[in-house]
Design an enzyme around this catalytic site. Structure first.
Site, short mmCIF file in Angstrom:
data_model
loop_
_atom_site.label_atom_id
_atom_site.label_comp_id
_atom_site.label_asym_id
_atom_site.label_seq_id
_atom_site.Cartn_x
_atom_site.Cartn_y
_atom_site.Cartn_z
N ASP A 9 0.85 -1.18 0.00
CA ASP A 9 0.00 0.00 0.00
C ASP A 9 0.89 1.24 0.00
O ASP A 9 1.70 1.41 0.91
CB ASP A 9 -0.86 -0.04 1.27
CG ASP A 9 -1.96 1.00 1.29
OD1 ASP A 9 -2.90 0.84 2.08
OD2 ASP A 9 -1.87 1.98 0.53
N ASP A 110 -3.08 2.29 -6.13
CA ASP A 110 -1.96 2.35 -5.18
C ASP A 110 -1.88 1.16 -4.23
O ASP A 110 -1.23 1.26 -3.19
CB ASP A 110 -2.02 3.66 -4.38
CG ASP A 110 -3.26 3.73 -3.51
OD1 ASP A 110 -4.23 3.00 -3.79
OD2 ASP A 110 -3.26 4.51 -2.55
N GLU A 111 -2.54 0.07 -4.58
CA GLU A 111 -2.52 -1.10 -3.70
C GLU A 111 -2.47 -2.37 -4.52
O GLU A 111 -3.15 -2.46 -5.54
CB GLU A 111 -3.83 -1.22 -2.90
CG GLU A 111 -4.00 -0.25 -1.77
CD GLU A 111 -5.37 -0.44 -1.15
OE1 GLU A 111 -5.79 -1.59 -0.93
OE2 GLU A 111 -6.03 0.57 -0.91
#
Length: 400
Positions: A9, A110-111
């Site tokens: 993350d 973003d993960e």
DNA sequence: TCTGGGGTCCTAGGACCC
DNA sequence: TCTGGGGTCCTAGGACCC
């Protein structure tokens, strides 16, 4: 055998990525001061997309109105977003993660999850996660948290522990110690409404939830959700890391007006704009849609929505727009001010065969031509934008 | 303080069919 | 006149995620 899943993350992703870009342009590091990524500070409807850790320490949160944050911190640094840059940063980080395990599921920009079960070869998971996190920081200049868990849920919960630039574990054996003391809101899928419901019955922690009978929970939140919450609160989740990204099931676009509007021509212009955007996107992805939906949001945030089926799956802007216009006239009294208008399409197919009805509207050919020209203009504008981007510096990891 | 934009999934009721 | 049960599709609304 017990699985080992990593959840990676990016810390305050959009803010970190903007900071990296600005550093490259010789600006100071905005991660070290109270700063946010947001829209126009003069628009009272701008909200915060990402906040730095010093900003978060002042109580500034994602999705909060910018005006409110400015009052808390008048010296707040406000920067705008840059989607092209974010996409590049995202690609760079995913590529590094994939080199640790090809069994990778991108969960958002973003993960991602990676399945490390058959990749550790006896190595210590924490050491491997630390190596991954440090490689991303060294090559791309931004930090991530890595959560290590026996399944996706636990890995994701673990990456949410102390930030930034940290590795945490949450194994099945650690659930009672590390997860049960947390508030119910910290559990994935427990949002504001569910938290309120649970609190009103005295269920405060994830541990409380885990030890609650499934029957009582079912009465509170419904059978299906109750089962999931009960499993998750006990640290169980057998969902696999999905390497194939699922096809989109719907597309939508919406516009919030800088002030509430009640003139039909204004609403209609916005509807036209979102129809162009949505129809363009389904054509780009070779979809046709059978369901068209539209909604309006009033100043008290209540929503009125309509949906309908079109006789033939379509990707024609004018067809979609006309359905939306008709539904607008059915759902709106023509007087009450409107805050936001949106349009969506669903029930998508890749059907390329167009059934030519004898009674097909002769205007359809004209509409298709209009769309073709629209797409062409869009493509040209896109090329020009990419070209200016090629000249700019890429995240350092890509430039070797 | 006054709330963006883009998605996914679930539920409940009604229509309609067998 | 009042009566089943099951299945599918559609619509509106709501909850959650990033």
């Amino acid at each position: 055998m017990e699985r080992v899943i990593f959840h990676i993350d990016v810390n305050s992703a959009f803010l970190s990525w903007t900071a990296v870009k600005m550093l490259g342009e010789g600006h100071p590091d905005i991660r070290l001061v109270p700063s946010v990524v947001s829209g126009d500070p003069n628009d009272r409807r701008s909200i915060i997309t990402a906040a730095s850790i010093p900003a978060k320490k002042l109580g500034i949160k994602t999705a909060q109105p910018l005006s409110m944050a400015m009052r808390v911190c008048p010296t707040l640094v406000v920067v705008g977003g840059d989607w092209e840059w974010y996409k590049r940063c995202s690609e760079g980080f995913i590529e590094i993660c994939r080199s640790y395990s090809p069994v990778l599921q991108q969960f958002s920009i973003d993960e991602c999850f990676i399945d490390m079960t058959f990749r550790l070869y006896g190595k210590d998971p924490v050491e491997e996660a630390t190596r991954l996190k440090d490689e991303i920081k060294g090559r791309l200049g931004f930090t991530v948290n890595v959560g290590i868990g026996s399944n996706k849920l636990l890995a994701k919960m673990a990456s949410d522990f102390e930030k930034p630039d940290k590795v945490h574990t949450l194994l099945e054996s650690e659930v009672q110690e590390k997860m049960w003391p947390l508030g119910v809101r910290d559990l994935l899928w427990v949002g504001k409404k569910t938290e309120e419901k649970l609190l009103s019955y005295g269920i405060r922690t994830i541990g409380d939830l885990a030890n609650l009978g499934i029957e009582s929970l079912s009465r509170l939140v419904g059978k299906k959700f109750a089962f999931q919450l009960h499993e998750n609160a006990n640290g169980r989740d057998n969902s696999p890391v999905e390497t194939e990204s699922a096809e989109a099931k719907s597309y939508s676009a919406e516009r919030t007006f800088s002030k509430d509007l009640s003139e039909l021509k204004d609403i209609d212009r916005a509807l036209f704009n979102v129809a162009c955007v949505v129809a363009h996107r389904i054509r780009r992805d070779s979809f046709r849609a059978s369901t068209v939906s539209m909604f309006i949001k009033y100043k008290d945030f209540t929503v009125a929505q309509k949906q309908c089926q079109v006789p033939q799956p379509t990707d024609i802007t004018a067809v979609i727009l006309n359905e939306a216009r008709r539904m607008l006239s059915e759902v709106w009294d023509g007087v009450t001010p409107i805050r936001q208008v949106g349009l969506g399409v669903s029930k998508l197919t890749h059907e390329s065969y167009i059934q030519m009805s004898l009674f097909e509207d002769p205007k359809l050919e004209y509409y298709r031509e209009w769309d073709r020209q629209y797409d062409e203009r869009k493509a040209k504008a896109e090329d020009a934008r990419m070209l200016t981007y090629e000249r700019k510096k890429r995240p350092s990891g890509d430039s070797e």
